[in-house]
Write an enzyme that holds these catalytic residues in place. Sequence first.
Site, mmCIF file in Angstrom:
data_model
loop_
_atom_site.group_PDB
_atom_site.id
_atom_site.type_symbol
_atom_site.label_atom_id
_atom_site.label_comp_id
_atom_site.label_asym_id
_atom_site.label_seq_id
_atom_site.Cartn_x
_atom_site.Cartn_y
_atom_site.Cartn_z
ATOM 1 N N LYS A 22 0.835 -1.219 0.000
ATOM 2 C CA LYS A 22 0.000 0.000 0.000
ATOM 3 C C LYS A 22 0.864 1.262 0.000
ATOM 4 O O LYS A 22 0.637 2.181 -0.775
ATOM 5 C CB LYS A 22 -0.899 -0.010 1.246
ATOM 6 N N ASN A 23 1.865 1.294 0.888
ATOM 7 C CA ASN A 23 2.622 2.536 1.060
ATOM 8 C C ASN A 23 3.632 2.781 -0.063
ATOM 9 O O ASN A 23 4.261 3.833 -0.115
ATOM 10 C CB ASN A 23 3.294 2.566 2.429
ATOM 11 N N ARG A 93 -3.354 10.042 4.735
ATOM 12 C CA ARG A 93 -2.074 10.730 4.852
ATOM 13 C C ARG A 93 -1.383 10.896 3.499
ATOM 14 O O ARG A 93 -0.734 11.907 3.232
ATOM 15 C CB ARG A 93 -1.197 9.880 5.785
ATOM 16 N N CYS A 117 -4.400 8.103 9.799
ATOM 17 C CA CYS A 117 -4.727 7.441 11.058
ATOM 18 C C CYS A 117 -4.401 8.353 12.231
ATOM 19 O O CYS A 117 -3.408 9.093 12.195
ATOM 20 C CB CYS A 117 -3.919 6.155 11.201
ATOM 21 N N ARG A 122 1.090 14.558 13.435
ATOM 22 C CA ARG A 122 1.835 14.174 12.232
ATOM 23 C C ARG A 122 2.122 15.419 11.403
ATOM 24 O O ARG A 122 1.514 15.651 10.357
ATOM 25 C CB ARG A 122 1.059 13.122 11.435
ATOM 26 N N PRO A 123 3.073 16.227 11.886
ATOM 27 C CA PRO A 123 3.367 17.470 11.166
ATOM 28 C C PRO A 123 3.967 17.210 9.783
ATOM 29 O O PRO A 123 4.445 16.105 9.514
ATOM 30 C CB PRO A 123 4.389 18.167 12.071
ATOM 31 N N ILE A 124 3.927 18.232 8.931
ATOM 32 C CA ILE A 124 4.530 18.089 7.600
ATOM 33 C C ILE A 124 5.590 19.173 7.379
ATOM 34 O O ILE A 124 5.876 19.562 6.259
ATOM 35 C CB ILE A 124 3.472 18.106 6.467
ATOM 36 N N ASP A 125 6.183 19.644 8.480
ATOM 37 C CA ASP A 125 7.173 20.719 8.375
ATOM 38 C C ASP A 125 8.354 20.344 7.478
ATOM 39 O O ASP A 125 8.879 21.174 6.743
ATOM 40 C CB ASP A 125 7.658 21.113 9.781
ATOM 41 N N GLN A 126 8.765 19.075 7.523
ATOM 42 C CA GLN A 126 9.924 18.685 6.700
ATOM 43 C C GLN A 126 9.595 18.754 5.209
ATOM 44 O O GLN A 126 10.432 19.152 4.399
ATOM 45 C CB GLN A 126 10.368 17.263 7.049
ATOM 46 N N ASP A 303 4.809 0.266 12.115
ATOM 47 C CA ASP A 303 3.539 -0.295 11.643
ATOM 48 C C ASP A 303 3.339 -1.744 12.102
ATOM 49 O O ASP A 303 2.226 -2.270 12.008
ATOM 50 C CB ASP A 303 3.448 -0.220 10.115
ATOM 51 N N ILE A 325 8.386 6.461 17.028
ATOM 52 C CA ILE A 325 7.935 7.223 15.859
ATOM 53 C C ILE A 325 6.660 8.016 16.148
ATOM 54 O O ILE A 325 6.552 9.180 15.774
ATOM 55 C CB ILE A 325 7.695 6.286 14.642
ATOM 56 N N ARG A 395 -8.580 -0.133 4.969
ATOM 57 C CA ARG A 395 -7.706 0.841 4.306
ATOM 58 C C ARG A 395 -6.414 0.196 3.854
ATOM 59 O O ARG A 395 -5.776 0.681 2.919
ATOM 60 C CB ARG A 395 -7.374 1.984 5.272
HETATM 61 N N1 EPU Z 1 7.425 13.962 10.923
HETATM 62 C C1 EPU Z 1 7.632 15.285 11.267
HETATM 63 N N2 EPU Z 1 7.611 16.211 10.268
HETATM 64 C C2 EPU Z 1 7.397 15.881 8.978
HETATM 65 C C3 EPU Z 1 7.206 14.541 8.636
HETATM 66 C C4 EPU Z 1 7.230 13.597 9.638
HETATM 67 O O1 EPU Z 1 7.790 15.610 12.438
HETATM 68 O O2 EPU Z 1 7.401 16.780 8.129
HETATM 69 C C5 EPU Z 1 7.428 12.935 11.986
HETATM 70 C C6 EPU Z 1 6.046 12.300 12.104
HETATM 71 O O3 EPU Z 1 5.222 13.048 12.973
HETATM 72 C C7 EPU Z 1 6.368 10.940 12.656
HETATM 73 C C8 EPU Z 1 7.720 10.628 12.038
HETATM 74 O O4 EPU Z 1 8.268 11.879 11.626
HETATM 75 O O5 EPU Z 1 6.524 11.017 14.038
HETATM 76 C C9 EPU Z 1 7.666 9.686 10.864
HETATM 77 O O6 EPU Z 1 6.821 10.193 9.876
HETATM 78 P P1 EPU Z 1 6.970 9.805 8.330
HETATM 79 O O7 EPU Z 1 6.940 11.054 7.566
HETATM 80 O O8 EPU Z 1 8.104 8.862 8.148
HETATM 81 O O9 EPU Z 1 5.627 8.999 8.109
HETATM 82 P P2 EPU Z 1 4.543 9.192 6.979
HETATM 83 O O10 EPU Z 1 5.178 9.388 5.667
HETATM 84 O O11 EPU Z 1 3.536 10.178 7.444
HETATM 85 C C10 EPU Z 1 4.468 6.667 6.370
HETATM 86 C C11 EPU Z 1 3.401 5.614 6.322
HETATM 87 C C12 EPU Z 1 2.986 5.222 7.730
HETATM 88 C C13 EPU Z 1 4.208 4.752 8.503
HETATM 89 C C14 EPU Z 1 5.321 5.821 8.465
HETATM 90 C C15 EPU Z 1 6.604 5.383 9.137
HETATM 91 C C16 EPU Z 1 2.290 6.117 4.258
HETATM 92 C C17 EPU Z 1 1.067 6.565 3.563
HETATM 93 N N3 EPU Z 1 2.260 6.115 5.573
HETATM 94 O O12 EPU Z 1 3.852 7.774 7.025
HETATM 95 O O13 EPU Z 1 2.093 4.142 7.575
HETATM 96 O O14 EPU Z 1 3.859 4.504 9.839
HETATM 97 O O15 EPU Z 1 5.602 6.175 7.109
HETATM 98 O O16 EPU Z 1 7.108 4.240 8.525
HETATM 99 O O17 EPU Z 1 3.257 5.712 3.629
HETATM 100 C C18 EPU Z 1 0.332 2.703 8.117
HETATM 101 O O18 EPU Z 1 0.476 2.170 7.003
HETATM 102 O O19 EPU Z 1 -0.381 2.211 9.038
HETATM 103 C C19 EPU Z 1 1.034 3.954 8.406
HETATM 104 C C20 EPU Z 1 0.692 4.773 9.391
#
Ligand code: EPU
Length: 414
Positions: A22-23, A93, A117, A122-126, A303, A325, A395
């Site tokens: 999925k991811n 997400r 979820c 889950r910020p997106i600052d990066q 996960d 995480i 999902r």
């Molecule tokens: N984070 C920040 N700022 C950012 C981005 C991330 O602080 O700009 C933090 C997040 O808050 C979190 C950590 O960094 O604490 C990791 O976040 P990451 O960006 O790696 O996760 P994601 O891309 O939002 C994907 C998967 C998640 C999986 C994570 C970690 C997708 C759609 N989602 O999320 O999958 O847990 O990577 O491997 O690819 C799931 O499938 O159940 C799921 C939640």
Amino acid sequence: MNKLVINGGRRLSGSISVSGAKNAGLPVMAAAALCDDICIIDNLPYVKDIIIMGELLRCMGAEVSLSPNGRAVINPRGIKNVIPPEDLVAKMRASTYLMGILLGRFHEACVPPPGGCSIGARPIDQHLRGFEALGATVTEGEFLTLKAQKLVGNDVYLEASVGATINLILAATKAEGVTVIHGCAKEPHVVDVANFLNNMGASIRGAGTDTIRIRGVQHLRSASYTIIPDQIETGTWMIIAAATKGDIVIENCIPTHMEVVSDKLRKTGAEVIEGDDFLRVRCDGPLTATNIRTMVYPGFPTDLQQPMSAMLTVARGRSVITETIYEQRYRHLEEMRRMGAKVQVEDRLAFIDGVDKLYGRSVEATDLRAGAALIVAGLMAEGTTTISGVKYIDRGYERIEDKLTSVGADVRRI
Ligand code: EPU
């Protein structure tokens, strides 16, 4: 509202074929929107999030045909720079990837805030810092607006975020010059997205390492691509095999993606046999406690923390789980207390003292992997477990009750 009803206590055995990841599938579908021509993507899991991504691309003007056999045909020629519908964006997400593709394609994006979820902030600052490094101006309001005169390659520094790494790859693929992303996530799905883009003519080197180097291109050509098997589904079946004292052959997987999970399961007393593209997990004796610390790849995946910690509630001794995480990824354990689990949660730590038995109860899944964890719990428990919140499970797990039934579980959807 769907529920899963599980009569637990059965030893599961047989073979399971893992669906596509999925991811990986979600960003690969999004990446097809950067192409100038039709792309064919195979081995997509036919799960809710993938269907939503198809709908989102359609709303933006792409022609998308997605069939339950896992093939998507995406014609992105008609894509326009529209605001993606808020109700769909809020559902997952992965809608963050629309920023990367719109910025790459139109140098401009206006998107509602993403959903996903509820497992903590889950910020997106990066993502946003990365886009700014490529020349975009970011305005945060009701919607996020990103604008660039032109996108220009640059050095970008991340902290191993999967989403930010992929989003930056998407945008930088269409930027002028070279982008070097430092501190990349190394998850297999990051590599899959880079491979797909390279098949279309992108120039991305280093995916799977800390540093990815992208030379921007103007055009991407038509490509056919097959998504990798789902690492998290594979791990879920491995855990289910061990938890039910079962014997399951997990086919169509990549065992090297699972090494840390295999090691942990062996520590609990399960036997894990690795083939080229299959794993066999069996367990006869009692399970033993072990400690888990979630980490970015190749560490133990967050996960799988939820299904694994569910299993450890019946392992002899004390297991300590450290979730590094996410802030709130223990809700399944709170639910499992009512099934008899002995658990203490303190912030990012969970202390689990193994009990002899769990008892079937009505429980609620509050996120996707909590759902998987409660399935593990229900399969292990004595009596009947009814799981609500199945929409979360749908999902990310394809035909879950059919697959469970095929290895001998007594489960039905009501
Ligand atoms: N984070 C920040 N700022 C950012 C981005 C991330 O602080 O700009 C933090 C997040 O808050 C979190 C950590 O960094 O604490 C990791 O976040 P990451 O960006 O790696 O996760 P994601 O891309 O939002 C994907 C998967 C998640 C999986 C994570 C970690 C997708 C759609 N989602 O999320 O999958 O847990 O990577 O491997 O690819 C799931 O499938 O159940 C799921 C939640």
